[in-house]
Design a protein around this motif. Structure first.
Motif, mmCIF file in Angstrom:
data_model
loop_
_atom_site.group_PDB
_atom_site.id
_atom_site.type_symbol
_atom_site.label_atom_id
_atom_site.label_comp_id
_atom_site.label_asym_id
_atom_site.label_seq_id
_atom_site.Cartn_x
_atom_site.Cartn_y
_atom_site.Cartn_z
ATOM 1 N N PHE A 117 -8.887 -14.234 -9.964
ATOM 2 C CA PHE A 117 -8.420 -12.949 -10.471
ATOM 3 C C PHE A 117 -8.476 -12.972 -11.996
ATOM 4 N N SER A 160 -3.374 -5.249 -7.639
ATOM 5 C CA SER A 160 -4.746 -4.834 -7.851
ATOM 6 C C SER A 160 -4.800 -3.670 -8.832
ATOM 7 N N GLU A 186 -7.222 -1.814 -9.217
ATOM 8 C CA GLU A 186 -8.002 -0.744 -8.597
ATOM 9 C C GLU A 186 -7.203 0.019 -7.540
ATOM 10 N N THR A 187 -6.457 -0.700 -6.680
ATOM 11 C CA THR A 187 -5.796 -0.049 -5.545
ATOM 12 C C THR A 187 -4.283 0.011 -5.664
ATOM 13 N N LEU A 198 -1.889 -8.387 -4.183
ATOM 14 C CA LEU A 198 -2.915 -9.301 -3.684
ATOM 15 C C LEU A 198 -2.382 -10.714 -3.418
ATOM 16 N N SER A 219 1.436 -12.097 0.195
ATOM 17 C CA SER A 219 2.100 -10.995 -0.510
ATOM 18 C C SER A 219 3.240 -10.353 0.270
ATOM 19 N N ARG A 248 -1.145 -6.593 -13.384
ATOM 20 C CA ARG A 248 -2.374 -6.017 -12.838
ATOM 21 C C ARG A 248 -3.527 -7.002 -13.015
ATOM 22 N N HIS A 297 -7.834 -7.985 -11.671
ATOM 23 C CA HIS A 297 -9.097 -7.624 -11.030
ATOM 24 C C HIS A 297 -9.565 -8.826 -10.214
ATOM 25 N N ALA A 298 -9.857 -8.633 -8.940
ATOM 26 C CA ALA A 298 -10.351 -9.725 -8.099
ATOM 27 C C ALA A 298 -11.805 -10.023 -8.426
#
Length: 787
Positions: free
Chosen positions: A665, A689, A691-692, A696, A765, A774, A776-777
């Motif tokens: 990540f 995440s 994005e979502t 995670l 989780s 926050r 990013h994977a």
């Protein structure tokens, strides 16, 4: 092996000891083995199931070779009159029945006239186990005279006695797994003697199985495995042995044994180790549980010893120019010691020579000049000549007339400052030196007082394992290269009675000579019954073969083998470690030796290895290199946990760093990061995440670990490990990405160049929300270059 004269008794199976004659008031009555307990007021509850050929006594395993922790249920025996059984009552009864009774019964079956009391009761009224040694051969010879050798019914009768004795010696524990009986030291030793007696009877049965024509298999009812599984199997627990090992461990510590030696030994080994006399034990007060420091030397205060204290004979040396001349031609300089104790350098490739391996702490070194006292030269010359005759009983015509040469680091590696380059050359040639020697002789002051022909193989293994020679780093290289040179064993240990060939097993069984001439090579079953198999495995781990290290089986890492070999070894110079390891692996030493210090040499070593176990990256404990791009690399392999090198895929090390492919990540930039460059990463973090908005995973510290503060800084990322070992170690490496590079040509793959700043644990989780960050994977096979 030292030559054994015809009138010398066979090598003992076990180191003898004396025990109290506890059953003197109620001795064995000789009226029948099986009915003895009832005649003397005992009830036997444990029964031998005899369900399958390979099932141990009293345990059913469906005839499988697989072992489990199944145990015989208590109580094993009780008193007919209902009185409680005490530890002393039990041991007294078992000594009468399972020592004197077993010896009487088996001797009668074999037709051996054995006066048990006359042979086993010594002058002070104690019982000695000494006469157990040699009994297997005596019983076998007597059985042959009675035409009972190899008779199945006869052997079945004896095996039933062995199995019953082993059953009676099963450890008794309560339902909560605590010990039912607490024994004194003397009582533990008596129980120990009973176990040895059963093993002696089983060794006798093996002699029948080894007879020519005895081909009945295990599956059909007889064979080596049936005998072995009746006496020795995985997780077998013998009554009193754990208590004995606890007692003798304390005793060995009080006697001055090194804790690193004690921690190496299993329970059976400890029981025999406490019987050994070691008059030259060193001061181990500064040693640890793993490493012995008692054999470290200081060149500034080093004193070269004479053979005898008080001797003042002159030193004889080798001019450095002669050594340099040989080394400059890529030759191994060998020395011939003349009758006048003068030294002559020989360089011929095929000239016969003996290489010596020794411990500098014993006084055979010299940091100032390539010279030794005349008395030491005389001793070395005599040792070399004797070993050469032992190793080559029928020398070739070309070598018969040549005086044997020798190689010793003190004399053959130049120490003058002007010859530093050639000293490095001599070190590079060490592999060649020991591989091409006719034989290698180990010199250790403690081993040189041992009469090897009169010692059991277990005792010899114990002495070698605990010797100062086994504790030093350079001796590993010398021994390993010698043990497989030319596909034959060349490694000898100098004992008081001559050179002893490592792993040369000569049982000297005269009883078998008339049967099949088989007098050499101890079989695997014998080693197990002799309690020598564990010692051989430990010696094998600390003296691994060249083939094992250079030709790894699939899934194995040379780091794992190296770790076992060097874990307990020390050296006065840390920079020697990568040189020694690289030499064992057959690597080019020039790049290692070119390093200016230990850090640079270790860095060169990792690059030379190229494939490095991924576990190294996740190893928190050891000190790491401080130079970029090797800040991930342990300064010492032996400081890592052993699991670091086991069962994990390799990654690639080169001059740019450590290259791995793992998912992870990338932290998204936060408002906190923009305004506070000193913010600390929280102890618990939910990775959300970017994005979502979904969680995670959760990162956290464990309270038992010392917190390493991680600054919440720009370009922070997490590399996540997914493997079978992640539960035992941190599963997330926190890194700072310092650069990105495009790799793999036209594929346009991005590799993150980063450095590790800490470790955390990764959890699923489904937990209460924590502090969110926050992220990013990355791809599951994201490329990272750790610097």
């Amino acid at each position: 092996m030292p030559n054994v004269s015809a009138d010398m008794p066979p090598r003992p199976e076990f180191t003898p000891f004396t025990i109290p004659y506890l059953c003197i008031s109620k001795p064995y009555d000789g009226k029948g083995f099986w009915t003895y307990p009832e005649r003397h007021g005992w009830i036997i509850h444990a029964k031998d199931k005899k369900c399958h050929v390979l099932c141990p006594p009293g345990i059913c395993r469906d005839g499988s070779l697989a072992d489990s922790r199944t145990r015989v249920q208590s109580p094993i025996l009780s008193r007919i009159n209902g009185m409680p059984v005490t530890a002393s009552d039990k041991v007294e009864f078992l000594q009468a029945w399972l020592f004197f009774g077993v010896l009487t019964e088996v001797s009668a079956l074999c037709g051996l006239e054995l006066d048990v009391e006359a042979e086993f009761i010594v002058d002070n009224g104690s019982v000695s186990t000494a006469k157990l040694n040699g009994l297997p051969g005596r019983w076998f010879a007597a059985a042959m005279k009675k035409n009972r050798a190899g008779d199945h019914a006869f052997m079945e009768h004896i095996l039933s006695i062995v199995r019953h004795a082993i059953l009676m010696l099963s450890e008794e524990k309560a339902e909560d797994h605590t010990r039912i009986f607490k024994y004194t030291y003397a009582e533990c030793r008596v129980l120990h003697s009973l176990d040895i007696t059963a093993r002696i009877v089983a060794l006798h049965l093996l002699l029948h199985v080894y007879m020519p024509g005895f081909t009945v298999t295990d599956e059909n009812g007889w064979g080596r495995q049936r005998i072995l599984k009746s006496v020795d199997w995985l997780y077998r627990e013998c009554e009193g042995m754990d208590q004995l090992s606890d007692i003798v461990e304390t005793e060995l510590t009080e006697k001055g044994w090194c804790q690193s030696e004690i921690d190496l030994l299993a329970s059976d080994d400890l029981a025999f180790a406490s019987l050994l006399t070691r008059p030259r034990i060193r001061d181990h007060s500064s040693c640890g549980d793993v490493i012995c420091n008692a054999y470290q030397t200081d060149e500034a205060t080093y004193v070269t010893r004479h053979v005898q204290d008080g001797c003042s004979c002159k030193f004889v040396g080798v001019p450095a120019s002669l050594l340099v001349n040989a080394l400059s031609q890529n030759k191994v300089p060998k020395l011939c010691i003349t009758g006048q104790l003068e030294l002559r350098v020989v360089m011929e490739d095929n000239y016969p020579y003996i290489a010596f391996s020794h411990v500098w702490a014993d006084g055979l070194g010299n940091p100032l000049t390539n010279a030794l006292p005349r008395c030491q030269l005389r001793r070395l010359r005599d040792y070399a000549n004797k070993l050469y005759r032992t190793h080559n009983p029928a020398p070739t015509s070309e070598s018969a007339d040549l005086p044997v040469a020798l190689w010793l680091d003190t004399l053959c590696i130049p120490v003058e400052r002007s010859a530093v380059a050639y000293r490095k050359k001599a070190i590079q040639l060490l592999g060649k030196t020991f591989n091409e020697a006719d034989a290698v002789l180990v010199l250790d002051r403690e081993l040189e007082i041992v009469e090897s022909a009169a010692a059991s193989f277990l005792e010899l293994g114990l002495r070698i394992l605990c010797s100062g020679w086994m504790k030093r780093l350079w001796t590993l290289q010398e021994a390993t290269l010698a043990s497989e040179a030319h596909n034959i064993t060349l490694l000898y240990f100098q004992m008081h009675d001559g050179p002893f060939l490592y792993q040369k097993y000569d049982r000297n069984r005269r009883a078998l000579q008339r049967v099949n001439e088989r007098t050499t090579e101890v079989q695997a079953e014998e080693r197990s019954l002799l309690l020598d198999d564990g010692m051989m495995l430990e010696l094998g781990a600390q003296l691994p073969s060249v083939g094992m290290m250079r030709n790894m089986r699939q899934g194995w890492s040379p780091f794992s083998v190296i770790y076992s070999a060097i874990e307990h070894r020390s050296t006065s110079k840390a920079e020697d470690v990568p040189i020694c390891i690289a030499s064992l692996l057959g690597k080019d030493l020039s790049t290692i030796i070119s390093g200016a210090d230990v850090e640079q040499r270790m860095a060169n070593f990792y690059v030379l290895m190229r494939e490095v176990p991924l576990g190294v990256m996740w190893c928190e404990g050891p000190e790491r290199l401080s130079i970029k791009p090797f800040r991930w690399a342990p300064l010492s392999i032996s400081a890592c946990p052993p699991t670091t090198f086991m069962g994990w895929e390799d990654c690639v090390c080169d001059s740019a760093g450590l290259h791995v492919k793992y998912g992870g990540f990338i932290f998204a930039e936060s408002e906190e990061e923009r305004h506070d460059s000193k913010a600390i990463l929280p102890h618990v973090i939910d990775m959300v995440s970017a994005e979502t908005g979904g969680v995670l995973g959760r990162l956290s510290d464990l309270p038992i670990l010392e917190r390493r503060e991680i600054t919440l800084q720009r370009n922070l990322a997490v590399i996540v490990r997914h493997d079978d070992h992640s539960g035992m170690h941190p599963a997330a490496a926190i890194v700072v990405v310092e650069d990105t590079v495009e790799v793999d040509g036209g594929m346009q793959l991005t590799e993150f160049v980063c450095r590790i700043v800490g470790y955390m644990y990764l959890w699923s989780s489904d937990r209460d929300p924590g502090t969110g960050v926050r992220v990013h994977a990355t791809a599951v096979d994201q490329m990272w270059c750790i610097t």
